[in-house]
Write a protein that holds these residues in place. Structure first.
Motif, mmCIF file in Angstrom:
data_model
loop_
_atom_site.group_PDB
_atom_site.id
_atom_site.type_symbol
_atom_site.label_atom_id
_atom_site.label_comp_id
_atom_site.label_asym_id
_atom_site.label_seq_id
_atom_site.Cartn_x
_atom_site.Cartn_y
_atom_site.Cartn_z
ATOM 1 N N SER A 75 1.346 7.713 6.396
ATOM 2 C CA SER A 75 1.408 8.980 5.662
ATOM 3 C C SER A 75 2.840 9.469 5.436
ATOM 4 O O SER A 75 3.051 10.429 4.720
ATOM 5 C CB SER A 75 0.611 10.061 6.408
ATOM 6 O OG SER A 75 1.108 10.210 7.714
ATOM 7 N N HIS B 32 0.844 -1.204 0.000
ATOM 8 C CA HIS B 32 0.000 0.000 0.000
ATOM 9 C C HIS B 32 0.870 1.241 0.000
ATOM 10 O O HIS B 32 0.647 2.196 -0.735
ATOM 11 C CB HIS B 32 -0.859 0.048 1.276
ATOM 12 C CG HIS B 32 -2.041 -0.862 1.260
ATOM 13 N ND1 HIS B 32 -3.126 -0.668 0.431
ATOM 14 C CD2 HIS B 32 -2.329 -1.968 1.987
ATOM 15 C CE1 HIS B 32 -4.018 -1.614 0.653
ATOM 16 N NE2 HIS B 32 -3.558 -2.431 1.585
ATOM 17 N N ALA C 157 1.217 4.389 -2.844
ATOM 18 C CA ALA C 157 0.919 5.794 -2.519
ATOM 19 C C ALA C 157 2.153 6.669 -2.756
ATOM 20 O O ALA C 157 2.060 7.765 -3.302
ATOM 21 C CB ALA C 157 0.462 5.906 -1.070
ATOM 22 N N ARG D 93 1.601 12.143 1.734
ATOM 23 C CA ARG D 93 0.210 12.600 1.644
ATOM 24 C C ARG D 93 0.108 14.126 1.656
ATOM 25 O O ARG D 93 -0.955 14.688 1.810
ATOM 26 C CB ARG D 93 -0.645 12.005 2.759
ATOM 27 C CG ARG D 93 -0.677 10.505 2.710
ATOM 28 C CD ARG D 93 -1.993 9.893 3.119
ATOM 29 N NE ARG D 93 -1.859 8.461 3.164
ATOM 30 C CZ ARG D 93 -1.972 7.663 2.104
ATOM 31 N NH1 ARG D 93 -2.260 8.162 0.916
ATOM 32 N NH2 ARG D 93 -1.791 6.367 2.226
ATOM 33 N N TRP E 94 2.678 9.797 -5.520
ATOM 34 C CA TRP E 94 3.114 11.111 -5.022
ATOM 35 C C TRP E 94 4.362 11.571 -5.765
ATOM 36 O O TRP E 94 4.482 12.718 -6.183
ATOM 37 C CB TRP E 94 3.366 10.967 -3.520
ATOM 38 C CG TRP E 94 3.874 12.158 -2.785
ATOM 39 C CD1 TRP E 94 3.170 13.277 -2.462
ATOM 40 C CD2 TRP E 94 5.187 12.336 -2.235
ATOM 41 N NE1 TRP E 94 3.960 14.133 -1.733
ATOM 42 C CE2 TRP E 94 5.198 13.578 -1.578
ATOM 43 C CE3 TRP E 94 6.342 11.560 -2.206
ATOM 44 C CZ2 TRP E 94 6.320 14.079 -0.914
ATOM 45 C CZ3 TRP E 94 7.458 12.051 -1.548
ATOM 46 C CH2 TRP E 94 7.442 13.295 -0.913
#
Ligand SMILES: [Zn+2]
Length: 421
Positions: free
Chosen positions: A258, A30, A34, A279, A38
Protein backbone atom coordinates in the motif's frame (compact mmCIF):
# COMPACT_ATOMS: atom_id res chain seq x y z
CA UNK A 1 -22.05 -0.84 4.61
CA UNK A 2 -20.23 -0.44 1.30
CA UNK A 3 -17.26 1.10 3.14
CA UNK A 4 -17.10 -1.90 5.43
CA UNK A 5 -16.63 -4.23 2.48
CA UNK A 6 -13.21 -2.67 2.08
CA UNK A 7 -11.95 -4.55 5.14
CA UNK A 8 -12.34 -8.11 3.79
CA UNK A 9 -11.32 -7.01 0.29
CA UNK A 10 -8.19 -5.34 1.61
CA UNK A 11 -7.51 -8.34 3.85
CA UNK A 12 -7.55 -10.71 0.89
CA UNK A 13 -5.66 -8.30 -1.35
CA UNK A 14 -2.92 -7.84 1.25
CA UNK A 15 -2.61 -11.60 1.67
CA UNK A 16 -2.50 -12.05 -2.09
CA UNK A 17 0.22 -9.46 -2.66
CA UNK A 18 2.45 -10.57 0.20
CA UNK A 19 2.02 -14.29 -0.41
CA UNK A 20 5.03 -16.61 -0.32
CA UNK A 21 6.28 -17.51 -3.72
CA UNK A 22 5.24 -14.30 -5.47
CA UNK A 23 8.47 -13.11 -7.04
CA UNK A 24 9.78 -9.64 -6.30
CA UNK A 25 9.58 -8.78 -10.00
CA UNK A 26 5.90 -9.79 -10.24
CA UNK A 27 5.12 -7.93 -7.04
CA UNK A 28 6.76 -4.76 -8.37
CA UNK A 29 4.63 -5.00 -11.52
CA UNK A 30 1.48 -5.00 -9.35
CA UNK A 31 2.81 -2.10 -7.33
CA UNK A 32 3.76 -0.04 -10.36
CA UNK A 33 0.28 -0.46 -11.86
CA UNK A 34 -1.44 0.63 -8.65
CA UNK A 35 0.96 3.55 -8.24
CA UNK A 36 0.42 4.67 -11.85
CA UNK A 37 -3.39 4.69 -11.44
CA UNK A 38 -3.09 6.67 -8.22
CA UNK A 39 -0.78 9.24 -9.82
CA UNK A 40 -3.22 9.75 -12.68
CA UNK A 41 -6.52 9.71 -10.82
CA UNK A 42 -6.16 10.57 -7.13
CA UNK A 43 -3.08 12.76 -6.77
CA UNK A 44 -4.20 15.61 -9.11
CA UNK A 45 -7.46 15.95 -7.13
CA UNK A 46 -5.72 17.78 -4.29
CA UNK A 47 -4.68 21.42 -4.93
CA UNK A 48 -1.01 20.86 -4.06
CA UNK A 49 -0.64 18.45 -6.99
CA UNK A 50 -3.28 19.88 -9.37
CA UNK A 51 -0.74 20.57 -12.09
CA UNK A 52 1.86 18.01 -11.12
CA UNK A 53 3.18 15.54 -13.68
CA UNK A 54 1.90 11.99 -13.24
CA UNK A 55 5.38 10.58 -12.77
CA UNK A 56 6.59 9.92 -9.28
CA UNK A 57 10.19 10.90 -9.89
CA UNK A 58 9.06 14.31 -11.18
CA UNK A 59 7.05 15.18 -8.06
CA UNK A 60 8.66 17.41 -5.44
CA UNK A 61 9.64 15.85 -2.11
CA UNK A 62 7.31 16.93 0.71
CA UNK A 63 7.73 16.81 4.48
CA UNK A 64 5.72 17.20 7.65
CA UNK A 65 6.37 20.92 8.05
CA UNK A 66 5.05 21.54 4.53
CA UNK A 67 2.04 19.32 5.05
CA UNK A 68 1.09 20.92 8.35
CA UNK A 69 1.58 24.47 7.06
CA UNK A 70 -0.66 23.82 4.03
CA UNK A 71 -2.88 21.01 5.29
CA UNK A 72 -5.92 21.89 3.15
CA UNK A 73 -3.82 21.77 -0.02
CA UNK A 74 -3.09 18.08 0.49
CA UNK A 75 -6.60 16.68 0.94
CA UNK A 76 -9.41 16.39 -1.54
CA UNK A 77 -12.00 17.98 0.79
CA UNK A 78 -10.05 21.16 1.54
CA UNK A 79 -10.09 20.46 5.29
CA UNK A 80 -7.76 22.72 7.25
CA UNK A 81 -5.52 21.76 10.17
CA UNK A 82 -7.57 24.06 12.42
CA UNK A 83 -10.77 22.25 11.45
CA UNK A 84 -9.14 18.94 12.39
CA UNK A 85 -7.96 20.28 15.75
CA UNK A 86 -11.41 21.71 16.50
CA UNK A 87 -13.10 18.41 15.55
CA UNK A 88 -10.72 16.46 17.81
CA UNK A 89 -11.97 18.39 20.84
CA UNK A 90 -15.40 16.81 20.54
CA UNK A 91 -14.71 13.52 18.75
CA UNK A 92 -12.95 12.43 15.60
CA UNK A 93 -15.35 13.10 12.72
CA UNK A 94 -15.74 15.83 10.16
CA UNK A 95 -18.86 14.81 8.24
CA UNK A 96 -18.21 11.26 7.06
CA UNK A 97 -14.45 11.57 7.45
CA UNK A 98 -12.35 10.38 10.38
CA UNK A 99 -9.60 12.66 11.65
CA UNK A 100 -6.80 12.00 14.09
CA UNK A 101 -3.64 13.36 15.61
CA UNK A 102 -0.33 12.01 16.78
CA UNK A 103 0.45 12.35 20.43
CA UNK A 104 3.44 14.61 19.81
CA UNK A 105 3.66 18.05 21.32
CA UNK A 106 1.50 20.62 19.54
CA UNK A 107 4.58 22.05 17.82
CA UNK A 108 5.21 18.93 15.78
CA UNK A 109 1.88 17.18 16.07
CA UNK A 110 0.85 15.27 12.96
CA UNK A 111 -2.77 15.23 11.76
CA UNK A 112 -4.58 13.00 9.32
CA UNK A 113 -7.93 12.72 7.59
CA UNK A 114 -9.30 9.52 6.03
CA UNK A 115 -12.57 8.31 4.55
CA UNK A 116 -14.59 5.37 5.86
CA UNK A 117 -13.48 3.24 2.92
CA UNK A 118 -9.83 3.99 3.69
CA UNK A 119 -10.34 3.27 7.38
CA UNK A 120 -11.68 -0.19 6.63
CA UNK A 121 -8.99 -0.80 4.02
CA UNK A 122 -6.37 0.00 6.68
CA UNK A 123 -8.08 -2.39 9.07
CA UNK A 124 -8.17 -5.24 6.56
CA UNK A 125 -4.52 -4.73 5.78
CA UNK A 126 -3.34 -4.64 9.40
CA UNK A 127 -5.37 -7.74 10.29
CA UNK A 128 -3.95 -9.61 7.31
CA UNK A 129 -0.43 -8.75 8.43
CA UNK A 130 -0.76 -9.33 12.16
CA UNK A 131 -3.20 -12.14 12.82
CA UNK A 132 -4.60 -13.69 9.66
CA UNK A 133 -3.84 -17.17 10.97
CA UNK A 134 -5.51 -16.49 14.33
CA UNK A 135 -8.86 -15.35 12.98
CA UNK A 136 -10.31 -18.87 12.88
CA UNK A 137 -11.16 -18.16 16.49
CA UNK A 138 -12.40 -15.01 18.15
CA UNK A 139 -9.46 -12.94 19.44
CA UNK A 140 -9.34 -10.54 22.36
CA UNK A 141 -7.08 -7.68 21.37
CA UNK A 142 -5.77 -5.25 23.99
CA UNK A 143 -4.59 -1.91 22.60
CA UNK A 144 -2.43 0.05 24.99
CA UNK A 145 -1.58 3.07 22.90
CA UNK A 146 -2.22 6.77 23.28
CA UNK A 147 -5.50 7.42 21.51
CA UNK A 148 -5.46 10.21 19.00
CA UNK A 149 -8.38 8.90 16.99
CA UNK A 150 -11.24 6.45 16.76
CA UNK A 151 -9.44 4.77 13.88
CA UNK A 152 -9.39 1.41 15.65
CA UNK A 153 -13.09 1.45 16.49
CA UNK A 154 -13.84 -0.04 13.09
CA UNK A 155 -12.20 -3.25 14.34
CA UNK A 156 -14.99 -3.78 16.85
CA UNK A 157 -17.34 -4.14 13.90
CA UNK A 158 -15.51 -7.32 12.89
CA UNK A 159 -17.18 -10.34 14.48
CA UNK A 160 -14.02 -12.25 15.21
CA UNK A 161 -12.44 -9.47 17.21
CA UNK A 162 -13.08 -8.09 20.62
CA UNK A 163 -11.04 -4.96 21.00
CA UNK A 164 -10.41 -3.17 24.25
CA UNK A 165 -8.51 0.05 24.84
CA UNK A 166 -6.63 0.87 27.98
CA UNK A 167 -5.91 4.40 29.04
CA UNK A 168 -2.14 4.53 29.05
CA UNK A 169 -2.14 8.17 30.03
CA UNK A 170 -2.51 6.65 33.49
CA UNK A 171 0.16 4.37 34.99
CA UNK A 172 -0.11 0.55 34.81
CA UNK A 173 -1.62 0.27 38.31
CA UNK A 174 -4.75 2.00 37.01
CA UNK A 175 -5.52 -0.66 34.39
CA UNK A 176 -3.65 -3.79 35.49
CA UNK A 177 -6.65 -5.61 36.99
CA UNK A 178 -8.90 -4.88 34.03
CA UNK A 179 -6.24 -6.03 31.56
CA UNK A 180 -5.60 -9.28 33.40
CA UNK A 181 -9.33 -10.01 33.60
CA UNK A 182 -9.73 -9.29 29.88
CA UNK A 183 -7.01 -11.92 29.29
CA UNK A 184 -5.98 -10.67 25.83
CA UNK A 185 -4.81 -13.06 23.12
CA UNK A 186 -3.11 -10.22 21.24
CA UNK A 187 -1.42 -7.23 22.87
CA UNK A 188 -0.33 -4.05 21.09
CA UNK A 189 1.56 -1.50 23.17
CA UNK A 190 4.53 0.86 23.22
CA UNK A 191 7.73 -0.99 24.15
CA UNK A 192 8.10 0.94 27.42
CA UNK A 193 4.60 -0.19 28.44
CA UNK A 194 5.36 -3.81 27.48
CA UNK A 195 8.56 -3.66 29.48
CA UNK A 196 6.75 -2.21 32.50
CA UNK A 197 4.21 -5.08 32.30
CA UNK A 198 7.08 -7.57 32.00
CA UNK A 199 8.95 -6.21 35.00
CA UNK A 200 5.79 -5.99 37.11
CA UNK A 201 5.08 -9.63 36.22
CA UNK A 202 1.57 -9.09 34.88
CA UNK A 203 -0.38 -12.33 34.71
CA UNK A 204 -1.02 -12.57 30.96
CA UNK A 205 -0.73 -15.33 28.35
CA UNK A 206 -1.07 -13.72 24.92
CA UNK A 207 -0.60 -15.62 21.68
CA UNK A 208 0.98 -12.61 20.07
CA UNK A 209 2.64 -9.41 21.30
CA UNK A 210 3.39 -6.34 19.18
CA UNK A 211 5.34 -3.23 19.96
CA UNK A 212 4.09 -0.05 18.28
CA UNK A 213 4.17 3.74 18.43
CA UNK A 214 7.81 4.06 19.55
CA UNK A 215 11.15 2.78 18.34
CA UNK A 216 11.83 -0.65 19.77
CA UNK A 217 15.19 -0.54 21.55
CA UNK A 218 17.09 -3.87 21.41
CA UNK A 219 17.52 -3.51 25.20
CA UNK A 220 13.80 -4.06 25.78
CA UNK A 221 13.23 -6.99 23.46
CA UNK A 222 14.70 -9.84 25.57
CA UNK A 223 12.97 -8.61 28.75
CA UNK A 224 9.59 -8.51 27.00
CA UNK A 225 10.03 -11.81 25.14
CA UNK A 226 11.08 -13.66 28.30
CA UNK A 227 8.12 -12.35 30.29
CA UNK A 228 5.47 -13.21 27.72
CA UNK A 229 7.12 -16.35 26.38
CA UNK A 230 6.51 -15.10 22.82
CA UNK A 231 8.59 -13.52 20.10
CA UNK A 232 7.97 -9.78 20.00
CA UNK A 233 6.58 -8.41 16.72
CA UNK A 234 6.62 -4.81 15.59
CA UNK A 235 3.92 -2.70 13.98
CA UNK A 236 5.65 0.19 12.27
CA UNK A 237 3.03 2.89 11.96
CA UNK A 238 2.68 6.60 12.42
CA UNK A 239 0.13 9.34 11.84
CA UNK A 240 1.08 8.98 8.20
CA UNK A 241 -0.12 5.38 8.02
CA UNK A 242 0.91 1.74 8.33
CA UNK A 243 4.46 1.13 7.10
CA UNK A 244 5.45 -2.33 8.22
CA UNK A 245 4.66 -5.39 10.30
CA UNK A 246 6.79 -8.31 11.53
CA UNK A 247 6.09 -11.60 9.75
CA UNK A 248 5.65 -14.99 11.43
CA UNK A 249 9.36 -15.63 10.87
CA UNK A 250 10.21 -12.65 13.06
CA UNK A 251 11.34 -10.13 10.45
CA UNK A 252 9.88 -6.72 9.84
CA UNK A 253 8.57 -6.22 6.30
CA UNK A 254 7.64 -2.90 4.74
CA UNK A 255 3.97 -2.49 3.77
CA UNK A 256 4.85 -2.10 0.10
CA UNK A 257 1.44 -3.43 -0.90
CA UNK A 258 0.00 0.00 0.00
CA UNK A 259 3.03 2.29 0.23
CA UNK A 260 5.79 2.92 -2.31
CA UNK A 261 9.17 3.51 -0.67
CA UNK A 262 12.16 5.42 -1.97
CA UNK A 263 15.24 5.66 0.22
CA UNK A 264 17.71 8.45 0.92
CA UNK A 265 21.05 7.33 2.29
CA UNK A 266 22.31 9.06 5.44
CA UNK A 267 25.56 7.07 5.81
CA UNK A 268 26.53 4.13 8.04
CA UNK A 269 24.23 1.89 5.97
CA UNK A 270 21.15 3.78 7.15
CA UNK A 271 18.35 5.24 5.03
CA UNK A 272 15.36 7.51 5.53
CA UNK A 273 12.23 6.68 3.52
CA UNK A 274 10.26 8.84 1.12
CA UNK A 275 6.80 7.34 1.12
CA UNK A 276 3.93 7.50 -1.38
CA UNK A 277 0.70 6.06 0.02
CA UNK A 278 -0.91 4.89 -3.19
CA UNK A 279 -4.04 3.43 -1.61
CA UNK A 280 -5.10 6.68 0.03
CA UNK A 281 -7.07 9.29 -1.86
CA UNK A 282 -8.56 11.68 0.69
CA UNK A 283 -5.21 12.90 1.95
CA UNK A 284 -2.28 12.65 -0.42
CA UNK A 285 1.18 11.75 0.81
CA UNK A 286 3.49 11.60 -2.20
CA UNK A 287 7.26 11.43 -1.84
CA UNK A 288 6.76 12.38 1.79
CA UNK A 289 10.00 12.37 3.77
CA UNK A 290 9.74 10.33 6.96
CA UNK A 291 11.88 11.08 9.94
CA UNK A 292 12.78 7.43 10.61
CA UNK A 293 16.19 5.83 10.22
CA UNK A 294 16.06 2.30 8.81
CA UNK A 295 18.62 -0.38 8.14
CA UNK A 296 17.35 -2.43 5.22
CA UNK A 297 17.92 -6.16 5.11
CA UNK A 298 19.55 -7.27 1.84
CA UNK A 299 18.55 -10.92 2.39
CA UNK A 300 15.12 -12.24 1.45
CA UNK A 301 13.15 -13.66 4.39
CA UNK A 302 12.46 -17.36 4.82
CA UNK A 303 8.73 -16.57 5.03
CA UNK A 304 8.85 -16.12 1.25
CA UNK A 305 7.05 -12.79 0.97
CA UNK A 306 8.25 -10.41 -1.76
CA UNK A 307 8.03 -7.44 0.65
CA UNK A 308 11.32 -5.74 1.57
CA UNK A 309 12.69 -6.77 4.96
CA UNK A 310 14.08 -4.27 7.47
CA UNK A 311 16.84 -5.28 9.89
CA UNK A 312 16.08 -2.51 12.32
CA UNK A 313 14.38 0.83 12.80
CA UNK A 314 17.18 2.53 14.65
CA UNK A 315 15.40 5.72 15.64
CA UNK A 316 14.54 9.09 14.20
CA UNK A 317 16.56 11.73 12.40
CA UNK A 318 15.45 14.18 15.12
CA UNK A 319 17.38 12.14 17.67
CA UNK A 320 20.74 12.21 15.88
CA UNK A 321 23.51 14.09 17.67
CA UNK A 322 25.30 16.92 15.89
CA UNK A 323 28.81 17.46 17.24
CA UNK A 324 31.85 19.31 16.03
CA UNK A 325 35.41 18.13 15.69
CA UNK A 326 38.64 19.01 13.97
CA UNK A 327 37.23 17.94 10.61
CA UNK A 328 33.97 19.89 10.99
CA UNK A 329 30.42 18.95 12.07
CA UNK A 330 29.36 15.31 12.20
CA UNK A 331 26.09 13.49 12.76
CA UNK A 332 25.90 10.51 15.10
CA UNK A 333 22.90 8.21 14.74
CA UNK A 334 21.01 6.89 17.82
CA UNK A 335 22.08 3.26 17.29
CA UNK A 336 25.78 4.12 17.40
CA UNK A 337 25.33 6.09 20.62
CA UNK A 338 23.18 3.37 22.18
CA UNK A 339 25.70 0.64 21.31
CA UNK A 340 28.56 2.66 22.80
CA UNK A 341 26.69 2.68 26.13
CA UNK A 342 25.13 -0.78 26.35
CA UNK A 343 28.12 -2.66 24.99
CA UNK A 344 30.34 -1.11 27.66
CA UNK A 345 28.89 -3.36 30.38
CA UNK A 346 26.29 -6.12 30.34
CA UNK A 347 24.69 -4.82 33.56
CA UNK A 348 23.38 -1.72 31.76
CA UNK A 349 19.68 -2.40 31.09
CA UNK A 350 18.49 1.18 30.89
CA UNK A 351 20.01 4.59 30.20
CA UNK A 352 19.42 8.03 28.66
CA UNK A 353 21.92 9.93 26.51
CA UNK A 354 20.94 13.47 25.63
CA UNK A 355 22.79 16.12 23.68
CA UNK A 356 21.98 19.27 25.61
CA UNK A 357 24.26 21.78 23.92
CA UNK A 358 26.61 22.14 20.93
CA UNK A 359 29.35 20.33 22.92
CA UNK A 360 27.45 18.96 25.93
CA UNK A 361 26.16 15.42 26.44
CA UNK A 362 24.33 14.03 29.46
CA UNK A 363 24.48 10.32 30.32
CA UNK A 364 21.90 9.25 32.91
CA UNK A 365 22.02 5.77 34.44
CA UNK A 366 19.84 3.92 36.99
CA UNK A 367 20.65 4.75 40.61
CA UNK A 368 21.34 1.11 41.47
CA UNK A 369 23.89 0.49 38.71
CA UNK A 370 27.33 -0.36 40.14
CA UNK A 371 29.69 2.65 39.71
CA UNK A 372 32.24 0.68 37.65
CA UNK A 373 29.53 -0.10 35.08
CA UNK A 374 28.62 3.59 34.95
CA UNK A 375 32.24 4.59 34.39
CA UNK A 376 32.54 1.96 31.68
CA UNK A 377 29.49 3.45 29.93
CA UNK A 378 30.98 6.94 30.04
CA UNK A 379 34.27 5.56 28.78
CA UNK A 380 32.40 3.80 25.95
CA UNK A 381 30.80 7.09 24.87
CA UNK A 382 34.07 9.00 25.21
CA UNK A 383 35.90 6.41 23.08
CA UNK A 384 33.25 6.77 20.38
CA UNK A 385 33.69 10.55 20.31
CA UNK A 386 37.49 10.26 20.35
CA UNK A 387 37.48 7.75 17.51
CA UNK A 388 35.51 10.22 15.39
CA UNK A 389 37.56 13.22 16.50
CA UNK A 390 34.55 14.91 18.13
CA UNK A 391 34.56 17.19 21.15
CA UNK A 392 31.91 17.15 23.88
CA UNK A 393 31.77 17.18 27.65
CA UNK A 394 29.97 14.12 29.01
CA UNK A 395 28.13 14.64 32.31
CA UNK A 396 27.34 11.38 34.11
CA UNK A 397 24.38 11.26 36.51
CA UNK A 398 22.67 8.47 38.46
CA UNK A 399 19.01 8.52 39.42
CA UNK A 400 15.62 6.94 38.88
CA UNK A 401 14.60 6.44 35.23
CA UNK A 402 10.85 6.08 35.83
CA UNK A 403 8.14 5.09 33.35
CA UNK A 404 6.85 8.35 31.88
CA UNK A 405 3.53 7.66 30.17
CA UNK A 406 3.08 11.26 29.06
CA UNK A 407 5.74 11.22 26.34
CA UNK A 408 7.50 8.88 23.96
CA UNK A 409 10.50 7.12 25.40
CA UNK A 410 13.70 8.09 23.60
CA UNK A 411 16.82 6.80 25.25
CA UNK A 412 18.93 8.80 22.82
CA UNK A 413 17.67 12.32 22.33
CA UNK A 414 18.82 15.56 20.77
CA UNK A 415 17.74 18.53 22.87
CA UNK A 416 20.40 21.10 22.08
CA UNK A 417 18.98 24.56 21.35
CA UNK A 418 21.55 25.13 18.64
CA UNK A 419 24.50 23.38 17.14
CA UNK A 420 23.01 21.57 14.17
CA UNK A 421 25.22 22.26 11.18
ZN1 LIG B 1 9.33 -12.65 6.63
Amino acid sequence: MIARLNAPISFLFTRYLSRPGLTRARFLQHQERALGKWLHRAVPKVPAFADAPAHLSMLPVMDKAQLMANFAQYNSQGITADQVRRALKSGDQIGALTVGASTGTSGNQGLFVISDAERFRWLGSILAKTMADLLWHKQRVAILLPRGTGLYDSANQIQRLQLRFFDVTRGPDAWRAELETFDPTVIVAAPKVLRAMAEEKFSLRPLRVFSAAETLDPLDRPVIEAAFGRGLGQIYMATEGLFGVTCRHGRLHLAEDSVHFEFESVGDGLVTPLISSFRRETQILARYRMNDLLRLDPEPCSCGTPLQAVTEIVGRMDDCFHLHGASGPQMLTPDVLRNAVVMADHRITDFRVVQTGPAAVELALPADLPPDAGLAARHGLQSLLDARGLHAKIALTYGPLPLDVSRKLRRVEYRAPSGKP
